[in-house]
Enzyme design. Sequence first.
Site, PDB file in Angstrom:
ATOM      1  N   ARG A 126       8.455   5.928   0.905  1.00 48.11           N
ATOM      2  CA  ARG A 126       8.377   6.974   1.927  1.00 48.11           C
ATOM      3  C   ARG A 126       9.729   7.643   2.165  1.00 48.11           C
ATOM      4  NH1 ARG A 126       4.693   3.212   5.761  1.00 48.11           N
ATOM      5  NH2 ARG A 126       2.704   3.618   4.733  1.00 48.11           N
ATOM      6  N   HIS A 177      28.036  -4.266  -9.989  1.00 52.07           N
ATOM      7  CA  HIS A 177      28.796  -5.192  -9.144  1.00 52.07           C
ATOM      8  C   HIS A 177      28.040  -6.468  -8.812  1.00 52.07           C
ATOM      9  CE1 HIS A 177      31.918  -2.146  -7.394  1.00 52.07           C
ATOM     10  NE2 HIS A 177      31.769  -2.019  -8.699  1.00 52.07           N
ATOM     11  N   ASN A 178      26.712  -6.381  -8.731  1.00 49.34           N
ATOM     12  CA  ASN A 178      25.931  -7.518  -8.251  1.00 49.34           C
ATOM     13  C   ASN A 178      25.027  -8.131  -9.300  1.00 49.34           C
ATOM     14  OD1 ASN A 178      25.735  -5.232  -5.743  1.00 49.34           O
ATOM     15  ND2 ASN A 178      26.834  -7.129  -5.382  1.00 49.34           N
ATOM     16  N   HIS A 191       0.812  -1.215   0.000  1.00 48.67           N
ATOM     17  CA  HIS A 191       0.000   0.000   0.000  1.00 48.67           C
ATOM     18  C   HIS A 191       0.850   1.272   0.000  1.00 48.67           C
ATOM     19  CE1 HIS A 191       0.758  -1.219   4.146  1.00 48.67           C
ATOM     20  NE2 HIS A 191       0.773   0.069   4.432  1.00 48.67           N
ATOM     21  N   GLU A 249      10.406  -5.494   1.051  1.00 53.66           N
ATOM     22  CA  GLU A 249      10.208  -5.858  -0.343  1.00 53.66           C
ATOM     23  C   GLU A 249      11.472  -6.487  -0.926  1.00 53.66           C
ATOM     24  OE1 GLU A 249       7.289  -3.266   1.202  1.00 53.66           O
ATOM     25  OE2 GLU A 249       9.447  -2.932   1.133  1.00 53.66           O
ATOM     26  N   ARG A 299      32.077 -13.703  -7.550  1.00 53.50           N
ATOM     27  CA  ARG A 299      31.321 -13.512  -6.307  1.00 53.50           C
ATOM     28  C   ARG A 299      29.859 -13.923  -6.472  1.00 53.50           C
ATOM     29  NH1 ARG A 299      34.339  -7.749  -5.609  1.00 53.50           N
ATOM     30  NH2 ARG A 299      36.331  -8.618  -4.941  1.00 53.50           N
TER      31      ARG A 299
END
Length: 173
Positions: free
Chosen positions: A114, A103-104, A9, A76, A142
Amino acid sequence: MRVHLGCDHAGLELKAHLVTWLTEHGYEPVDHGPFVYDALDDYPVFCLRAAEGVVADRDAGLDSLGVVIGGSGNGEQIAANKVKGVRAALAWSEETATLAREHNDAWVVAVGGRMHTLEEMTRLVEVFLSTPFPGDERHVRRIGQLASYETTGELPPLPPSALGGAADQQGDA
């Protein structure tokens, strides 16, 4: 590129804005909900579906990423990361959005509705979606360690430089 979206929401209005923004910028948004405001809704219901959509698309060879939105983005991100194969990153700046991809090779970005203005949140998503993963060896290595652990549950071996300290701490020296 297909972009899967999920929120709670706290992210509903921002998600609606993103659906329009994505369409206007040539992306194909896939909205996993919610579609009406419910202050008691549960973000996992929608964020897990968004993350699963990304994995299904990628398994099918499609170019796909995801965006999950909540009040802070923390829950989330956690939800999206529960989907096998997903790497979700919380972005709170353009640098963290960029590094999540560079990097990931993150497939899902989480943002806190918010925590940012509409313009800031849109920019974080834009940076995330437009940043490619360059495939540097160290990052691939990695990511491979994480994927292996996710599949096998076995920790990656400690590097030689860490063995002395770990052995000392465990009384094995």
